[in-house]
Design an enzyme around this catalytic site. Structure first.
Site, short mmCIF file in Angstrom:
data_model
loop_
_atom_site.label_atom_id
_atom_site.label_comp_id
_atom_site.label_asym_id
_atom_site.label_seq_id
_atom_site.Cartn_x
_atom_site.Cartn_y
_atom_site.Cartn_z
N ASP A 218 -46.86 3.59 -25.05
CA ASP A 218 -46.55 2.49 -24.15
C ASP A 218 -45.03 2.45 -23.99
OD1 ASP A 218 -45.82 -0.04 -23.18
OD2 ASP A 218 -47.58 -1.00 -24.08
N GLN B 21 -22.37 1.69 -14.65
CA GLN B 21 -21.74 1.42 -15.96
C GLN B 21 -21.66 2.66 -16.83
OE1 GLN B 21 -23.45 -2.16 -17.58
NE2 GLN B 21 -22.56 -1.82 -19.59
N THR C 160 -49.81 4.76 -0.82
CA THR C 160 -50.19 6.17 -0.91
C THR C 160 -51.64 6.26 -1.39
OG1 THR C 160 -47.91 6.75 -1.39
CG2 THR C 160 -49.57 8.38 -1.98
N GLY D 28 -32.30 4.35 -21.29
CA GLY D 28 -31.63 4.62 -22.57
C GLY D 28 -31.87 6.06 -23.00
N GLY E 71 -51.99 8.75 -14.37
CA GLY E 71 -52.44 7.89 -13.27
C GLY E 71 -52.67 8.69 -12.00
N PHE E 72 -52.88 7.99 -10.93
CA PHE E 72 -53.17 8.63 -9.63
C PHE E 72 -52.00 9.52 -9.20
CE2 PHE E 72 -52.59 7.63 -4.96
CZ PHE E 72 -53.27 8.75 -4.51
N ASN F 198 -35.90 1.39 -21.61
CA ASN F 198 -36.12 2.48 -22.57
C ASN F 198 -35.94 3.86 -21.93
OD1 ASN F 198 -36.63 0.90 -24.84
ND2 ASN F 198 -38.78 0.62 -24.29
N GLY G 25 -54.72 4.60 -16.06
CA GLY G 25 -54.89 6.05 -15.92
C GLY G 25 -55.95 6.56 -16.87
N TYR H 244 -45.05 -7.85 -10.42
CA TYR H 244 -44.86 -6.48 -9.94
C TYR H 244 -43.58 -6.39 -9.11
CZ TYR H 244 -46.22 -2.00 -7.73
OH TYR H 244 -46.29 -0.69 -7.28
#
Ligand code: NAD
Ligand code: UDP
Ligand code: UDP
Length: 330
Positions: free
Chosen positions: A63, A167, A180, A107, A17-18, A104, A43, A150
């Site tokens: 993804d 935790q 930005t 983790g 992406g940017f 994820n 992207g 979002y």
């Protein structure tokens, strides 16, 4: 250039992406081994094509709402569409990216005892009632509006970061990134600077939403990347989020005039309806970043806009000059 012995394996999600592509470029230049993970939703491989020949750079289509098993020392979690038009296109996927994606990546960081930097946003402050926004302000967010996928997704990602820290003792850092801009924004990104610049260069009227009195503060991409790298490098884990942005506040009408002047364009402006829940004012307090990181943005708006205009001018022949405005089909 860092010494070979300091070289790390670094995962950048949203690396095509940017912001992610500039960050990958910077980390590769420092001699790190960089793994760019992206599903190319907003992207593009083109953003990192110049890095593909470098033995220290790899790209993986993935993804992050699905688990990821790789071996790295540090994780910059930037994956998420950031332009309102794009994050509202598939709002459920936007929330999944922020929430499932953060779970994820946390983790993964937990299994590897890796450091993680979460790209959060000034949108966690919503339509702020306090100016400038300090990190201890809890914000003013509509939890069921069009921007909530979002805003609330990013707020939940922050919650997850702090809970994995409390935790599980994870080494996490949260950057609250304010608006930005710079080279490598897409002509069809839909955010204000790329819209204004593409319109000014095409000789079209600049699309000012509302009466143009809404304000933002614009940080040049190189300054922002410097802030991210410093935040990741910090020895002491910060107690909470850190704002990164340029505190120079400007109205959208003034920003339009600035772009027209710098591009030496004959364009005028056209006033269009305000998007729903568009925050009226936004401005970061960067006291915390200054104290912790010794960081202040050093690129003024005119210099940053000139660099961005130069980039879009060079891109000129490769796009049709039409940018993405609210209400225009994707
Ligand atoms: P961008 O849209 O250019 O980049 C986002 C990248 O994430 C894209 O390459 C996209 O394809 C990828 N992506 C999206 N969903 C994904 C998924 N589920 N799995 C893998 N990849 C996925 O936006 P940007 O401006 O570069 O923003 C990068 C990050 O910084 C985002 O997390 C954004 O919320 C945050 N941020 C940016 C700004 C800004 O002004 N640029 C401000 C605040 C926060
Ligand atoms: N995960 C991952 N890569 C890893 C380790 C974990 O993608 O190397 C994902 C996995 O999907 C898991 C999530 O991270 O569900 C959260 O991991 P955690 O260890 O916190 O919880 P659990 O495994 O118990 O769900
Ligand atoms: N905006 C505008 N014209 C445009 C795009 C955006 O006037 O073509 C305004 C928008 O209403 C907001 C500000 O510019 O007040 C910043 O919008 P952007 O989508 O860039 O980012 P946001 O900060 O809202 O996420």
């Amino acid at each position: 250039m860092e010494k070979e012995s300091n070289s790390k394996r670094i995962l950048v999600t949203g690396g095509a992406g940017f912001l992610g592509s500039h960050l990958c470029e910077r980390l590769v230049a420092q001699g790190h081994d960089v793994l760019c993970v992206d599903n190319f939703y907003t992207g593009s491989k083109r953003n990192v094509a110049h890095l593909l020949d470098n033995a220290n750079f790899e790209i993986m289509r993935h993804d992050i709402t699905f688990p990821l098993y790789v071996e790295v020392d540090e994780i910059y979690n930037l994956a998420c569409p950031a332009s309102p038009i794009h994050y509202q296109r598939d709002p459920v996927q936007t929330t999944k990216t922020s929430v499932h994606g953060a779970i994820n990546m946390l983790g993964l960081a937990k299994r590897l005892h890796a450091k993680l930097l979460q790209a959060s946003t000034s949108e966690v402050y919503g339509d702020a009632r306090r100016h400038p926004q300090t990190e201890d302000y809890w914000g003013h967010v509509n939890p069921v509006g069009l921007r909530a996928c979002y805003d609330e997704g990013k707020r939940c990602a922050e919650t997850l970061c702090m809970d994995y820290r409390r935790q599980h003792g994870l080494n996490v850092r949260i950057a609250r990134i304010f608006n930005t801009y710079g080279p490598r924004m897409r002509p069809h990104d839909g955010r204000v600077i790329s819209n204004f610049v593409t319109q000014a260069l095409a000789g079209d009227a600049l699309s000012v939403y509302g009466d143009g009195s809404h304000t933002r503060c614009f940080c040049f991409v190189d300054d922002l990347v410097e802030g991210l790298v410093r935040l990741m490098a910090l020895d002491v884990v910060p107690d909470g989020p850190v704002n990164l942005g340029n505190p120079e506040e400007i109205s959208m009408l003034d920003a339009a005039r600035r772009v027209i002047a710098l591009a030496q364009s004959d364009s005028g402006v056209v006033f269009m309806p305000l998007p729903v829940d568009d925050p009226c004012r936004r401005c970061p307090s960067i006291d915390r970043a200054r104290a912790l990181l010794g960081w202040v943005p050093c690129t003024g708006l005119d210099d940053g806009l000139s660099a961005t205009i130069g980039y879009f001018r060079r891109l000129g022949e490769r796009f049709d000059g039409d940018c993405l405005r609210v209400g225009v089909a994707l």
